[in-house]
Design an enzyme around this catalytic site. Structure first.
Site: not given
Ligand code: GLN
Length: 303
Positions: A63, A66, A190, A238, A256
């Site tokens: 992530s 991103k 992705y 998050y 992760v």
């Protein structure tokens, strides 16, 4: 104590504490990584990079990609993105579908999976998956000055085999008209974007553009840097973002794969890797290391 000595000391402290957390096994290829590993690299404004532990060991940035996909899309379409994705923390897990129904397919922010899928969809506008991926990898190579950065295809394949939640999110977004490309194209792109492999030194160097360091290549305007940092601070971990801001006090993004990119605006770009995760899916030992580094340096943005 000098920062370099502190980093060696921190490496020893982290290895002495016994709690490494659990590796993400919902992506089988990541489940094979041993949790008891640690590396850190700090890129400073004067161009120096300090490192300790396994700072040259490649890992899956997941992530953290991103942040860089967002940087590419903001460079291309700018403000228009915000009609499709919000800028608020979700208070939910990274892969949650809950709010998407209530909020009619507009994801809360670009760092939860639903929001990142919308960003990747934008990246695919007028481009093939290959071209879209080249744009993100190219951005990272330019930002770090290292052309060796690449995608680990085995990790991408592994996630494609088990990534049913992301497939569900993509189809759900499409049902609200908030995905322009076929869901399979978007998730395929992705998964490859998430499977970019980097080591801490490469990631710390790439993060210089987000930190706005004097030595960084000019790839992002100051306004975009500020906004990306704000999103990292509020949404980067998050539903663990509040706790991270409380403990560390710097904008950061987790993945992760156990990576953590932490930004001390104007001062340093820090990359930390330890693959064992906490209950929120953020690196357990990595967060502890970031907390201790913040205490030592006083780099919290809150003074
Ligand atoms: N590829 C991962 C997923 O979509 C990324 C999640 C993460 O790093 N938090 O599940």
């Amino acid at each position: 104590m000098e920062l370099q000595d502190f980093l060696h000391d921190l490496n020893r402290q982290i290895r002495d504490q016994g709690d490494w957390g659990k590796v993400a096994d919902y992506i089988p290829e990541l489940g094979r990584v041993a949790p008891d590993q640690f590396g850190i690299a700090v890129a400073l404004a004067d161009g120096k990079v300090l490192e300790a532990g396994q700072a040259r060991q490649g890992f899956s940035i997941q992530s953290i990609s991103k942040v860089f996909a967002l940087a590419c899309v903001l460079g291309r379409i700018g403000e228009q993105l915000w009609s499709r994705v919000g800028r608020e923390p979700s208070g939910d897990r990274f892969d949650s579908i809950l709010l998407l129904e209530q909020e009619k397919g507009r994801p809360r922010n670009p760092f939860i999976n639903a929001g990142a899928l919308v960003v990747t969809d934008e990246l695919l506008t007028g481009r093939s998956p290959q071209q879209a991926l080249s744009e993100v990898v190219g951005f990272l190579r330019q930002a770090s000055g290292d052309d060796a950065i690449h995608i680990d295809k085995a990790v991408a394949r592994s996630e494609a085999q088990t990534g049913h939640r992301n497939a569900a999110l993509a189809h759900y977004l499409r049902s609200f008209g908030n995905l322009k490309n076929p869901p399979d194209h978007v998730i395929g792109t992705y998964f490859h974007q998430c499977a970019i492999e980097m080591d801490c030194v490469q990631l710390a160097l790439a993060g210089r553009v987000i930190a706005g360091l004097d030595c960084a290549p000019a790839l992002l305007s100051p306004v975009k840097q500020r906004r990306i940092n704000a999103l990292m601070m509020t949404c980067g971990q998050y539903d663990g973002s509040g706790n991270f801001a409380f403990r560390v006090g710097m904008p950061a993004k987790s993945g992760v794969g156990g990576g953590l990119l932490v930004i001390a605006p104007g001062r340093a770009s820090i990359a930390i890797w330890s693959p064992g995760l906490d209950g929120w899916g953020n690196s357990l030992a990595g967060t502890l290391a970031a907390e201790r580094l913040a205490e030592f340096t006083g780099w919290s943005v809150f003074g």
